[in-house]
Every structure is written in structure tokens, then in C-alpha cells.
Design a protein around this motif. Structure first.
Motif, PDB file in Angstrom:
ATOM      1  N   THR A   1       0.871  -1.173   0.000  1.00  0.00           N
ATOM      2  CA  THR A   1       0.000   0.000   0.000  1.00  0.00           C
ATOM      3  C   THR A   1       0.904   1.218   0.000  1.00  0.00           C
ATOM      4  OG1 THR A   1      -2.072  -0.726   1.000  1.00  0.00           O
ATOM      5  CG2 THR A   1      -1.356   1.429   1.577  1.00  0.00           C
ATOM      6  N   PRO A   2       0.813   2.046  -1.014  1.00  0.00           N
ATOM      7  CA  PRO A   2       1.805   3.116  -1.127  1.00  0.00           C
ATOM      8  C   PRO A   2       1.619   4.218  -0.095  1.00  0.00           C
ATOM      9  CG  PRO A   2       0.170   3.290  -2.860  1.00  0.00           C
ATOM     10  CD  PRO A   2      -0.201   2.096  -2.062  1.00  0.00           C
ATOM     11  N   GLU A   3       2.600   4.419   0.753  1.00  0.00           N
ATOM     12  CA  GLU A   3       2.606   5.558   1.678  1.00  0.00           C
ATOM     13  C   GLU A   3       3.905   6.343   1.480  1.00  0.00           C
ATOM     14  OE1 GLU A   3       0.243   6.587   3.606  1.00  0.00           O
ATOM     15  OE2 GLU A   3      -1.059   4.875   4.024  1.00  0.00           O
ATOM     16  N   GLY A   4       4.588   6.070   0.388  1.00  0.00           N
ATOM     17  CA  GLY A   4       5.771   6.863   0.083  1.00  0.00           C
ATOM     18  C   GLY A   4       7.085   6.258   0.543  1.00  0.00           C
ATOM     19  N   ALA A   5       7.042   5.067   1.126  1.00  0.00           N
ATOM     20  CA  ALA A   5       8.299   4.436   1.555  1.00  0.00           C
ATOM     21  C   ALA A   5       8.476   3.123   0.785  1.00  0.00           C
ATOM     22  CB  ALA A   5       8.268   4.156   3.045  1.00  0.00           C
ATOM     23  N   ARG A   6       9.640   2.485   1.002  1.00  0.00           N
ATOM     24  CA  ARG A   6       9.835   1.145   0.432  1.00  0.00           C
ATOM     25  C   ARG A   6       9.105   0.135   1.299  1.00  0.00           C
ATOM     26  NH1 ARG A   6      15.159   2.611   0.559  1.00  0.00           N
ATOM     27  NH2 ARG A   6      15.929   3.366  -1.429  1.00  0.00           N
ATOM     28  N   ASP A   7       8.735  -0.987   0.670  1.00  0.00           N
ATOM     29  CA  ASP A   7       8.079  -2.059   1.416  1.00  0.00           C
ATOM     30  C   ASP A   7       9.103  -2.997   2.035  1.00  0.00           C
ATOM     31  OD1 ASP A   7       5.411  -1.436   0.693  1.00  0.00           O
ATOM     32  OD2 ASP A   7       5.715  -2.357  -1.273  1.00  0.00           O
ATOM     33  N   TYR A   8       8.753  -3.574   3.162  1.00  0.00           N
ATOM     34  CA  TYR A   8       9.436  -4.779   3.634  1.00  0.00           C
ATOM     35  C   TYR A   8       8.687  -5.942   3.013  1.00  0.00           C
ATOM     36  CZ  TYR A   8      12.092  -2.204   7.098  1.00  0.00           C
ATOM     37  OH  TYR A   8      12.959  -1.346   7.707  1.00  0.00           O
ATOM     38  N   VAL A   9       9.419  -6.915   2.481  1.00  0.00           N
ATOM     39  CA  VAL A   9       8.738  -8.010   1.795  1.00  0.00           C
ATOM     40  C   VAL A   9       9.075  -9.360   2.431  1.00  0.00           C
ATOM     41  CG1 VAL A   9       8.535  -6.808  -0.409  1.00  0.00           C
ATOM     42  CG2 VAL A   9      10.583  -8.145   0.075  1.00  0.00           C
ATOM     43  N   VAL A  10       8.145 -10.280   2.265  1.00  0.00           N
ATOM     44  CA  VAL A  10       8.295 -11.627   2.837  1.00  0.00           C
ATOM     45  C   VAL A  10       8.152 -12.631   1.704  1.00  0.00           C
ATOM     46  CG1 VAL A  10       7.288 -13.294   4.453  1.00  0.00           C
ATOM     47  CG2 VAL A  10       7.207 -10.855   4.979  1.00  0.00           C
ATOM     48  N   PRO A  11       9.173 -13.474   1.477  1.00  0.00           N
ATOM     49  CA  PRO A  11       9.080 -14.427   0.364  1.00  0.00           C
ATOM     50  C   PRO A  11       8.005 -15.479   0.605  1.00  0.00           C
ATOM     51  CG  PRO A  11      11.188 -14.639   1.542  1.00  0.00           C
ATOM     52  CD  PRO A  11      10.437 -13.545   2.205  1.00  0.00           C
ATOM     53  N   TYR A  12       7.382 -15.880  -0.487  1.00  0.00           N
ATOM     54  CA  TYR A  12       6.322 -16.893  -0.435  1.00  0.00           C
ATOM     55  C   TYR A  12       6.936 -18.243  -0.780  1.00  0.00           C
ATOM     56  CZ  TYR A  12       1.929 -19.188  -1.714  1.00  0.00           C
ATOM     57  OH  TYR A  12       0.869 -20.059  -1.801  1.00  0.00           O
ATOM     58  N   ARG A  13       6.961 -19.145   0.201  1.00  0.00           N
ATOM     59  CA  ARG A  13       7.717 -20.388   0.038  1.00  0.00           C
ATOM     60  C   ARG A  13       7.195 -21.260  -1.100  1.00  0.00           C
ATOM     61  NH1 ARG A  13       6.559 -25.295   2.043  1.00  0.00           N
ATOM     62  NH2 ARG A  13       4.941 -24.421   3.373  1.00  0.00           N
ATOM     63  N   LEU A  14       5.851 -21.297  -1.275  1.00  0.00           N
ATOM     64  CA  LEU A  14       5.294 -22.264  -2.216  1.00  0.00           C
ATOM     65  C   LEU A  14       5.512 -21.879  -3.675  1.00  0.00           C
ATOM     66  CD1 LEU A  14       2.016 -23.168  -0.343  1.00  0.00           C
ATOM     67  CD2 LEU A  14       4.189 -24.392  -0.394  1.00  0.00           C
ATOM     68  N   GLU A  15       5.795 -20.598  -3.900  1.00  0.00           N
ATOM     69  CA  GLU A  15       6.049 -20.177  -5.286  1.00  0.00           C
ATOM     70  C   GLU A  15       7.141 -19.129  -5.308  1.00  0.00           C
ATOM     71  OE1 GLU A  15       3.334 -18.836  -8.969  1.00  0.00           O
ATOM     72  OE2 GLU A  15       2.333 -20.020  -7.412  1.00  0.00           O
ATOM     73  N   PRO A  16       8.402 -19.580  -5.340  1.00  0.00           N
ATOM     74  CA  PRO A  16       9.516 -18.632  -5.308  1.00  0.00           C
ATOM     75  C   PRO A  16       9.331 -17.526  -6.345  1.00  0.00           C
ATOM     76  CG  PRO A  16      10.338 -20.870  -5.198  1.00  0.00           C
ATOM     77  CD  PRO A  16       8.859 -20.975  -5.409  1.00  0.00           C
ATOM     78  N   GLY A  17       9.663 -16.305  -5.924  1.00  0.00           N
ATOM     79  CA  GLY A  17       9.467 -15.170  -6.828  1.00  0.00           C
ATOM     80  C   GLY A  17       8.237 -14.367  -6.447  1.00  0.00           C
ATOM     81  N   LEU A  18       7.375 -14.958  -5.616  1.00  0.00           N
ATOM     82  CA  LEU A  18       6.224 -14.191  -5.135  1.00  0.00           C
ATOM     83  C   LEU A  18       6.512 -13.717  -3.710  1.00  0.00           C
ATOM     84  CD1 LEU A  18       3.093 -16.210  -6.329  1.00  0.00           C
ATOM     85  CD2 LEU A  18       4.459 -14.486  -7.522  1.00  0.00           C
ATOM     86  N   PHE A  19       5.987 -12.553  -3.384  1.00  0.00           N
ATOM     87  CA  PHE A  19       6.266 -11.949  -2.078  1.00  0.00           C
ATOM     88  C   PHE A  19       5.004 -11.335  -1.496  1.00  0.00           C
ATOM     89  CE2 PHE A  19      10.125 -11.994  -4.484  1.00  0.00           C
ATOM     90  CZ  PHE A  19      11.108 -12.305  -3.570  1.00  0.00           C
ATOM     91  N   TYR A  20       4.894 -11.416  -0.195  1.00  0.00           N
ATOM     92  CA  TYR A  20       3.945 -10.548   0.510  1.00  0.00           C
ATOM     93  C   TYR A  20       4.681  -9.246   0.794  1.00  0.00           C
ATOM     94  CZ  TYR A  20       1.553 -14.896   1.943  1.00  0.00           C
ATOM     95  OH  TYR A  20       0.906 -16.101   1.978  1.00  0.00           O
ATOM     96  N   ALA A  21       3.915  -8.161   0.999  1.00  0.00           N
ATOM     97  CA  ALA A  21       4.524  -6.930   1.524  1.00  0.00           C
ATOM     98  C   ALA A  21       3.950  -6.718   2.911  1.00  0.00           C
ATOM     99  CB  ALA A  21       4.184  -5.759   0.629  1.00  0.00           C
ATOM    100  N   LEU A  22       4.777  -6.235   3.833  1.00  0.00           N
ATOM    101  CA  LEU A  22       4.234  -5.856   5.142  1.00  0.00           C
ATOM    102  C   LEU A  22       3.559  -4.489   4.969  1.00  0.00           C
ATOM    103  CD1 LEU A  22       7.157  -6.830   7.552  1.00  0.00           C
ATOM    104  CD2 LEU A  22       5.345  -8.244   6.596  1.00  0.00           C
ATOM    105  N   PRO A  23       2.471  -4.261   5.698  1.00  0.00           N
ATOM    106  CA  PRO A  23       1.700  -3.037   5.430  1.00  0.00           C
ATOM    107  C   PRO A  23       2.429  -1.758   5.860  1.00  0.00           C
ATOM    108  CG  PRO A  23       0.832  -4.163   7.353  1.00  0.00           C
ATOM    109  CD  PRO A  23       1.875  -5.071   6.773  1.00  0.00           C
ATOM    110  N   GLN A  24       2.514  -0.781   4.955  1.00  0.00           N
ATOM    111  CA  GLN A  24       2.996   0.548   5.369  1.00  0.00           C
ATOM    112  C   GLN A  24       1.902   1.238   6.182  1.00  0.00           C
ATOM    113  OE1 GLN A  24       5.059   2.948   2.518  1.00  0.00           O
ATOM    114  NE2 GLN A  24       5.603   1.184   1.277  1.00  0.00           N
ATOM    115  N   SER A  25       0.673   0.799   5.943  1.00  0.00           N
ATOM    116  CA  SER A  25      -0.473   1.206   6.768  1.00  0.00           C
ATOM    117  C   SER A  25      -1.619   0.303   6.342  1.00  0.00           C
ATOM    118  CB  SER A  25      -0.836   2.672   6.522  1.00  0.00           C
ATOM    119  OG  SER A  25      -1.668   2.770   5.378  1.00  0.00           O
ATOM    120  N   PRO A  26      -2.679   0.210   7.152  1.00  0.00           N
ATOM    121  CA  PRO A  26      -3.812  -0.643   6.729  1.00  0.00           C
ATOM    122  C   PRO A  26      -4.755   0.092   5.770  1.00  0.00           C
ATOM    123  CG  PRO A  26      -3.679  -0.408   9.138  1.00  0.00           C
ATOM    124  CD  PRO A  26      -2.832   0.662   8.545  1.00  0.00           C
ATOM    125  N   GLN A  27      -4.242   1.084   5.055  1.00  0.00           N
ATOM    126  CA  GLN A  27      -5.065   1.991   4.253  1.00  0.00           C
ATOM    127  C   GLN A  27      -6.116   1.264   3.394  1.00  0.00           C
ATOM    128  OE1 GLN A  27      -5.039   5.280   4.537  1.00  0.00           O
ATOM    129  NE2 GLN A  27      -6.736   5.375   3.113  1.00  0.00           N
TER     130      GLN A  27
END
Ligand code: ASP
Length: 603
Positions: free
Chosen positions: A179-205
Motif C-alpha cells: 500500500t503506497p505511503e511513500g516508503a519502500r516495502d518490507y517483503v516476505v518471500p512466499y515459500r510455495l512459489e519462489p518469486g512471489l512476495f507478501y509486503a508488510l503493510p505501510q499502513s492498513p489503508q
């Protein structure tokens, strides 16, 4: 001792409790050993109490008492008695009494400590990284415990207030999409499909807006947010905010709520003065009067535009600023007329650091043109000089500080910093006052010289004023948005907006931000689709919990109000994280590490 469990906490006994038999549990704060007589200051979170182990009364305890060291955990059985006359300690709530020990058991020993938690003087000199590495010891100090307690009270009060206004606390996911709040995301790799990532929320916007589409109507959350951006004294990579969203509201409803909630919390947990109602300024007015969209309004000393006072000036510095679309503005420095030549030069250098080409000054010995000392008087007529003095309401002893520049943003930036510095020097930034203000009507977008594109001033879900929609095609810098900031003593402490609930306007904003239709679908398709199923008009805000605590505690360092903070570059010395993971784990998530030079961390 067969029953070691406490009957009362350490800090609670008073003279009226004389004769009470009790069991105390706690840490040895200090031990003073006179051989046959040992004094122990026993501590728990409620405070300290003095224990006396006396050979005359309890000879069997003396050897154990002699063996105690700082931070041993002990259980003490004993009786409350008054201290001998003249040995009372008025600095302690338990200072009139002591406990005559009849039992003493060591529940656990402690190694020698990396720093003495019982010595506040010494603690001030301890390296902060060491304190954070041993945070569980640092938090044993009453100052730190009080901070945790105040934080708890603030958050509880917020929850009660929001509940009383019919808001529902709803948790939103931590594993999510950017969710864009103007900063970089922290990301979490998705084990079942390498190359896919979750992003941690910059806010619950996005989630909070989706909750409005869902009909939840009034949502709040004490939300964890994660932003990968350069750290500053008031920033942490993860932080907490009170996050709020409401349906069927206009800007006024949200502003009323922000103010009522802030007043309620501050008044219940702090003795600070809280001027009300909170002043409201539009962004343009804040920039005009204070040079900043986060004005410190504990004091006046507003910036004064001199264009009129110096009409027709031939003074080349002023003339060229004005002729090139710039400004000549000034701020009054009460008592600054007494500065030495060197001090005035230092002030000028201060201004140059923030981009000024120079600083023109007028020292006022009498508030008349004849009563000034200034290098620029020879370029000014008496009428112009008088007009400047009148505009600034100059008084004897003042220094008028003038900045001229073809770029209004330079004038605003330099003078706002100079104004704060003058406020500080004149003791006008009273720490006992929490001066909140609401700043409204921000520009929707700002031109990024670096990126050569329009960027959202807040975030892309902010609603522009309907009557400004035509500026999308002519001059986007003129579009003002229904968004607002809460500032306190010159710092941002919250922000929010009325949101776009019409897909056509949302698409227009994405277009302006240069997000292609394809990208819009990829990144925000879910929310655009949600808006096509009957989204109510809605708006909300978020205010930082950490920043609120900093204000309440006069704490300039955000780490001091967080139980387990990160140090520079997001480093956590306690857990020693971030840290490497083993090859097997890397393989499992399908990642290979490309080493980089260490210096990359410093950006
Ligand atoms: N999402 C915004 C923020 O975190 C606040 C808001 O607009 O409600 O700053």
C-alpha cells in the motif's frame, strides 16, 4: 522460607502500615553491608523499600544477606516498622518505614551487570546500543517502566474513547500487498512459489477502505506499520498508529473526532497545558505565515512578506528576487539587536546551510528609520525602512532578519528554520505546552524533480476538491485535496483524508501519478473493483502512538518510548537481527543471495 510468594508489592507500605507482617519479592537494587547489619533496597515495578537484616534480631539471615549482589532476586519475610528519627528518606514513597527481616531467601542470582540499573547518573552515560542490547535490564529502571505504563494508559484510553464513539476495533493482515505511503516495502518471500512476495503493510489503508465498502461504518485499530525508509530521531522501521476510518462523513466530522480523541487522551494522562480549540490553518496559510506545514504554534513571530513595504526598491538582491517570481520575507528576533557581529554572521551561516544566499539584518535601536543599524539602510528610503519596521511591529532591541530568494520554497524553508531557532533561543518553545494544530487543504500532488513526475502528497486515495477537477488537465499543482495533518509543537503527529470513492476520479488520480492502466489493475484492481460495488463516501486518519508518547514525555528520541526499538539501519542488537538464515531455509524459499558492499546500507 516455606512460603516465598509475596503478600504485597515493594512500593506500597506506608507509616500507617506499621506492625504489618508481610512477604516481599523483588530485585536487590542496592545492598549496604556493615557486617552484622545489612541494608537492602528491594525493588519491584511499584518502587523501592528498605529491608534491614540485623544480627541482633535474626542472626541466621546475616550470611545470606552478606552474599547478596545487585539484581539478585529474593524473597523477604518481615515486619513494617518506622525508620529511626533522622533516617527517613523523603525521596521515597516508602521513605518513612523499613522492613525488619525475619526471613530471607535467594530465588535467583545475577551475573555482574553490563551497566548499573540502580544508578541513574551513570545510566545517562551508557551507550544507547548497549542499553538496547540489554533492554530487559534497561527496562528495570523506574523511568522506563513509567514510560511503558504511560503508553499502556494512552492506548487504553484511546480504545475506550473509540469504543464510546461506536467504533469497532478490527485487525487487518500483516502479510499483504503493497500500500503506497511513500516508503519502500518490507517483503516476505512466499515459500510455495519462489518469486512471489507478501509486503508488510505501510499502513492498513486499503483494508480500512475495504471495511467501509463492507459496511462496517466505523473502524479503528492500534495498527503496526512497516516502512523501509531512512531512519531519523522520530522514525522507526516498525511503529504503531491509531488507524481510523468512518463512512458517510465529511472532513469536518473527521477533524472533530481527531480533536476530541486527542484532548480526551492528553487530558487524562498528562498535566501539560493543552490550548483548545486546536487552531486550523490551510496548507497555503501555514506556509505563508510560518513557512512550514508543521508550524510550531506555541509562539508567534510569524513571517512577514515585505513586497509591499519595499515597493519600487532598487536594491538588487531584493529586486531580482521579486522580478524572478520570488519573495522577500522577514522574521523578528526579539532582543537579537544585541548580537555581536560574529553572532550575526553565525546566524547568516545557519541560513546558508538551509539554502539561503545570505541574510540581511536590521538591528533596531529605536523603532524609527533613524534608529536602526543595518548594512542595507543605504539601499532603502526612509519610507521603506519605516514600512518594514511597522510591518514587523519592531521594538527596540529587535533584530529583523530578512531572506530574499527567487524561489518561494527557499524563503519558506530558511525562515521557518530561523523562526524555530529564534523561538528556541528566546525560550518560547515551552515544554509544558502541547500546542496542536490541524492543517487542511494540502496540495493533491507535488512535482518530483528527481522522478520527473507528479507524486501524491499524502497517498493516491485522497479526494481532491470537486471544483479543482479541471486543474487535472491544466495545472495539477493547483489541485487542493480534502486532506489534513495533525501537528503538535512543530511536528507531524497524524494525517488523514476524505477518500475517493468514485472509480472515475480514482482512475484520474492514478493517471496523473503516471500509473498505467495496466499497473492500476495489477496493483489496485481489487480496490477499484470493490469501489464499483457501492462504496460509501468515507474518510479517516491515523495518528502515531510513538509520537504521541514522545510529546507527552518531552522525549526527542523515539527509541525511548518503545519497549524494544531498532537502532540505526534497523539493527536490533538484542536479537542480533537482521541475521543470516541457513542455506536449507534459503533453498526452501527459492532465494539466492547476491552479496553487496556494506556501504549500501548507509543510504
Ligand atoms: N494511511 C495514512 C497513513 O498511514 C493515514 C490515513 O490517510 O488515514 O499515514
Amino acid at each position: 522460607m516455606n512460603n516465598w510468594k509475596r503478600t504485597v508489592p515493594c512500593g506500597t507500605m506506608r507509616a500507617a502500615d506499621t506492625g504489618t507482617e508481610l512477604v516481599l519479592n523483588g530485585w536487590v537494587h542496592r545492598q549496604r553491608d556493615f557486617g552484622d547489619l545489612v541494608f537492602i533496597d528491594l525493588r519491584d515495578r511499584t518502587g523501592l523499600v528498605q529491608i534491614v537484616v540485623d544480627k541482633k534480631d535474626a542472626p541466621e539471615l546475616v550470611a545470606t544477606a552478606n552474599s547478596l549482589r545487585s539484581e539478585f532476586v529474593v524473597s523477604v519475610r518481615g515486619t513494617v516498622r518506622p525508620r529511626r528519627a533522622g533516617t527517613e528518606n523523603p525521596n521515597l514513597l516508602t521513605g518513612e518505614i523499613e522492613i525488619a527481616a525475619t526471613g530471607l531467601e535467594i530465588l535467583n542470582a545475577s551475573k555482574g551487570l553490563p551497566f548499573q540499573v540502580s544508578d541513574e547518573e551513570q545510566m545517562r552515560l551508557v551507550d544507547e546500543t548497549l542499553r538496547v542490547k540489554y533492554r530487559y535490564l534497561d527496562l528495570r529502571r523506574s523511568k522506563m517502566y513509567s514510560m511503558l505504563e504511560m503508553r499502556h494508559r494512552a492506548v487504553k484510553r484511546i480504545r475506550d474513547f473509540m469504543d464510546g464513539r461506536d467504533f469497532l476495533e478490527i485487525e487487518t493482515p500483516i502479510f499483504t500487498k503493497s500500500t503506497p505511503e511513500g516508503a519502500r516495502d518490507y517483503v516476505v518471500p512466499y515459500r510455495l512459489e519462489p518469486g512471489l512476495f507478501y509486503a508488510l503493510p505501510q499502513s492498513p489503508q486499503q483494508y480500512k477502505q475495504l471495511l467501509m465498502v463492507a459496511g462496517c461504518d466505523r473502524y479503528f485499530q492500534i495498527a503496526r506499520c512497516f516502512r523501509d525508509e531512512a531512519l531519523r530521531a522520530d522514525r522507526q522501521p516498525e511503529f504503531s498508529q491509531l488507524d481510523v476510518e468512518m463512512s458517510f462523513v465529511e472532513q469536518e466530522d473527521v477533524l472533530e473526532l481527531i480533536e476530541a480523541m486527542t484532548v480526551d487522551v492528553v487530558e487524562h494522562i498528562s498535566d501539560k497545558q493543552l490550548p483548545q480549540p486546536f487552531p486550523r490553518l490551510t496548507y497555503d496559510e501555514a506556509i505563508r505565515r510560518y513557512g512550514s506545514d508543521k508550524p510550531d504554534m506555541r509562539f508567534g513571530l510569524e513571517l512577514i512578506d515585505l513586497a509591499e513595504s519595499i515597493t519600487g526598491t532598487e536594491f538588487v538582491v531584493f529586486r531580482s528576487a521579486l522580478d524572478n517570481g520570488g519573495q522577500v520575507k522577514a522574521v523578528r528576533y526579539p532582543g537579537g539587536g544585541a548580537l555581536s557581529r560574529k553572532e550575526t554572521d553565525d546566524l547568516s551561516n545557519f541560513c546558508k546551510e538551509f539554502g539561503a544566499k545570505g541574510l540581511a539584518t536590521i538591528a533596531v535601536t529605536e523603532p524609527t528609520p533613524a534608529g536602526v543599524k543595518s548594512a542595507i539602510s543605504k539601499f532603502m528610503t526612509d519610507e521603506q525602512m519605516q514600512a518594514i519596521l511597522t510591518a514587523l511591529r519592531a521594538e527596540k532591541g529587535d533584530l529583523i532578519c530578512i531572506i530574499a530568494d527567487p524561489k518561494p520554497s527557499v524563503v519558506a524553508n530558511v525562515l521557518s528554520r530561523l523562526r524555530l531557532e529564534i523561538g528556541r533561543r528566546c525560550g518560547l518553545r515551552n515544554p509544558d505546552v502541547l500546542q496542536f494544530a490541524l492543517i487542511t487543504d494540502f496540495p493533491l500532488v507535488q512535482w518530483s524533480e528527481e522522478g520527473h513526475r507528479w507524486e501524491a502528497e499524502h497517498h493516491p486515495f485522497t479526494m481532491p476538491y470537486e471544483e479543482h477537477l479541471p486543474y487535472f488537465d491544466t495545472d495539477p499543482s493547483k489541485i487542493r485535496a480534502q486532506c489534513y495533518d495533525l501537528v503538535c509543537n512543530g511536528q507531524e503527529s497524524g494525517s488523514g483524508s476524505i477518500r475517493i470513492h468514485r472509480p472515475d476520479i480514482q482512475a484520474k488520480v492514478f493517471d496523473l501519478l503516471g500509473i498505467s492502466r495496466e499497473k492500476q489493475q495489477e496493483r489496485f484492481g481489487h480496490i477499484l473493483e470493490a469501489f464499483s460495488y457501492g462504496a460509501p463516501p468515507h474518510g479517516g486518519f491515523a495518528t502515531g502512538i510513538d509520537r504521541l508518547l514522545m510529546n507527552l514525555l518531552d522525549e526527542p528520541n523515539i527509541r525511548e518510548v518503545i519497549a524494544f526499538p531498532k537502532m540505526g539501519f534497523g539493527y536490533d542488537p538484542l536479537m542480533d537481527s537482521p541475521s543470516t538464515i541457513d542455506d536449507a531455509q534459503l533453498q526452501e524459499i527459492g532465494l539466492r543471495v547476491v552479496p553487496r558492499k556494506k556501504t549500501d546500507r548507509t543510504e
